[in-house]
Write a protein that holds these residues in place. Structure first.
Motif, mmCIF file in Angstrom:
data_model
loop_
_atom_site.group_PDB
_atom_site.id
_atom_site.type_symbol
_atom_site.label_atom_id
_atom_site.label_comp_id
_atom_site.label_asym_id
_atom_site.label_seq_id
_atom_site.Cartn_x
_atom_site.Cartn_y
_atom_site.Cartn_z
ATOM 1 N N SER A 30 0.857 -1.179 0.000
ATOM 2 C CA SER A 30 0.000 0.000 0.000
ATOM 3 C C SER A 30 0.890 1.225 0.000
ATOM 4 N N GLY A 31 0.316 2.345 -0.320
ATOM 5 C CA GLY A 31 1.074 3.588 -0.320
ATOM 6 C C GLY A 31 1.723 3.895 -1.644
ATOM 7 N N GLY A 32 1.634 2.956 -2.589
ATOM 8 C CA GLY A 32 2.177 3.219 -3.905
ATOM 9 C C GLY A 32 1.257 4.131 -4.684
ATOM 10 N N PRO A 33 1.749 4.637 -5.807
ATOM 11 C CA PRO A 33 0.924 5.524 -6.616
ATOM 12 C C PRO A 33 -0.273 4.789 -7.219
ATOM 13 N N PRO A 34 -1.297 5.515 -7.615
ATOM 14 C CA PRO A 34 -2.442 4.869 -8.270
ATOM 15 C C PRO A 34 -1.974 4.111 -9.511
ATOM 16 N N ARG A 35 -2.483 2.910 -9.696
ATOM 17 C CA ARG A 35 -2.046 2.060 -10.816
ATOM 18 C C ARG A 35 -2.234 2.749 -12.168
ATOM 19 N N ASP A 36 -3.313 3.507 -12.320
ATOM 20 C CA ASP A 36 -3.553 4.156 -13.609
ATOM 21 C C ASP A 36 -2.598 5.320 -13.866
ATOM 22 N N ALA A 37 -1.871 5.776 -12.861
ATOM 23 C CA ALA A 37 -0.901 6.862 -13.030
ATOM 24 C C ALA A 37 0.486 6.347 -13.398
ATOM 25 N N LEU A 38 0.718 5.047 -13.262
ATOM 26 C CA LEU A 38 2.055 4.497 -13.491
ATOM 27 C C LEU A 38 2.619 4.762 -14.884
ATOM 28 N N PRO A 39 1.823 4.694 -15.963
ATOM 29 C CA PRO A 39 2.411 4.965 -17.286
ATOM 30 C C PRO A 39 3.034 6.354 -17.411
ATOM 31 N N ALA A 40 2.554 7.325 -16.656
ATOM 32 C CA ALA A 40 3.149 8.667 -16.667
ATOM 33 C C ALA A 40 4.224 8.815 -15.594
ATOM 34 N N LEU A 41 3.993 8.223 -14.417
ATOM 35 C CA LEU A 41 4.908 8.436 -13.292
ATOM 36 C C LEU A 41 6.231 7.691 -13.434
ATOM 37 N N LEU A 42 6.209 6.450 -13.906
ATOM 38 C CA LEU A 42 7.459 5.688 -14.016
ATOM 39 C C LEU A 42 8.479 6.368 -14.939
ATOM 40 N N PRO A 43 8.107 6.732 -16.175
ATOM 41 C CA PRO A 43 9.099 7.412 -17.023
ATOM 42 C C PRO A 43 9.561 8.751 -16.440
ATOM 43 N N ALA A 44 8.660 9.477 -15.785
ATOM 44 C CA ALA A 44 9.042 10.758 -15.184
ATOM 45 C C ALA A 44 9.990 10.545 -14.007
ATOM 46 N N TYR A 45 9.722 9.540 -13.196
ATOM 47 C CA TYR A 45 10.560 9.258 -12.035
ATOM 48 C C TYR A 45 11.991 8.922 -12.470
ATOM 49 N N TYR A 46 12.107 8.150 -13.539
ATOM 50 C CA TYR A 46 13.417 7.690 -14.014
ATOM 51 C C TYR A 46 13.928 8.481 -15.212
ATOM 52 N N ARG A 47 13.418 9.683 -15.415
ATOM 53 C CA ARG A 47 13.768 10.501 -16.586
ATOM 54 C C ARG A 47 15.269 10.613 -16.809
ATOM 55 N N HIS A 48 16.037 10.770 -15.750
ATOM 56 C CA HIS A 48 17.480 11.021 -15.885
ATOM 57 C C HIS A 48 18.323 9.777 -15.629
ATOM 58 N N VAL A 49 17.701 8.617 -15.657
ATOM 59 C CA VAL A 49 18.415 7.358 -15.410
ATOM 60 C C VAL A 49 18.596 6.635 -16.740
ATOM 61 N N ALA A 50 19.820 6.183 -16.997
ATOM 62 C CA ALA A 50 20.127 5.492 -18.249
ATOM 63 C C ALA A 50 19.326 4.193 -18.374
ATOM 64 N N THR A 51 18.955 3.872 -19.592
ATOM 65 C CA THR A 51 18.215 2.638 -19.862
ATOM 66 C C THR A 51 19.002 1.426 -19.383
ATOM 67 N N GLU A 52 20.311 1.437 -19.553
ATOM 68 C CA GLU A 52 21.147 0.319 -19.121
ATOM 69 C C GLU A 52 21.061 0.109 -17.613
ATOM 70 N N GLU A 53 21.002 1.206 -16.861
ATOM 71 C CA GLU A 53 20.862 1.113 -15.406
ATOM 72 C C GLU A 53 19.520 0.491 -15.049
ATOM 73 N N LEU A 54 18.464 0.922 -15.714
ATOM 74 C CA LEU A 54 17.135 0.375 -15.454
ATOM 75 C C LEU A 54 17.073 -1.103 -15.814
ATOM 76 N N ALA A 55 17.706 -1.476 -16.923
ATOM 77 C CA ALA A 55 17.681 -2.865 -17.389
ATOM 78 C C ALA A 55 18.405 -3.795 -16.420
ATOM 79 N N SER A 56 19.295 -3.236 -15.597
ATOM 80 C CA SER A 56 20.033 -4.070 -14.642
ATOM 81 C C SER A 56 19.221 -4.349 -13.379
#
Length: 159
Positions: A30-56
């Motif tokens: 509990s306490g996580g963001p609303p599920r329907d907001a995840l498509p916007a929030l996840l990319p915004a949260y990790y905007r400055h993180v390299a794809t390679e870092e995320l893939a790891s």
């Protein structure tokens, strides 16, 4: 190291975020963001993180970092910073940072805060493995309860 064309990197990021959102099963935590907001929030949260870092990271860990930070942000008095330092484990927190400690900060926009925090950690001889610096426009009720978090447009800063 081979660099992927931007369209391939974008589709890899999309896949990572889709899988992370799927890891946010309705019956988990509990306490996580609303599920329907995840498509916007996840990319915004990790905007400055390299794809390679995320893939790891695992899907659960990608989602878990956002959900944990969101949980910390649920209640905050105006003008008061909230800070949490911990080493998340799957057993205790539902996600991990591969044994690394995490510093989460929820605060009004403050110029140079990330640089100052990073420098202080280095001064105290703590290695900084990754910096995730999300910015969101938030709306709170009169008691400081989070009502809404919207990603700040790319290239702009929070008011």
């Amino acid at each position: 190291m081979t660099t992927l064309p931007s369209s391939a990197a974008h589709s890899d990021r999309d896949r990572i975020f889709e899988q992370a959102a799927a890891a946010a099963a309705p019956n988990k935590g509990s306490g996580g963001p609303p599920r329907d907001a995840l498509p916007a929030l996840l990319p915004a949260y990790y905007r400055h993180v390299a794809t390679e870092e995320l893939a790891s990271r695992t899907d659960v860990d990608v989602y878990g970092a956002l959900a944990s930070h969101h949980h910390l942000a649920l209640d905050r008095d105006p003008g008061v910073a909230k800070v949490r330092v911990f080493t998340p484990t799957v057993a205790e927190h539902g996600w991990s940072a591969a044994g690394h400690s995490v510093v989460e900060v929820v605060v009004d926009d403050m110029p140079f805060l990330v640089d100052s925090l990073t420098m202080e950690l280095s001064r105290q001889l703590h290695d900084v493995r990754a910096v995730i610096h999300p910015t969101f426009d938030v709306r709170r009720d009169e008691n400081g309860r989070l009502l809404e978090a919207e990603p700040v447009a790319s290239g702009s800063t929070a008011p």
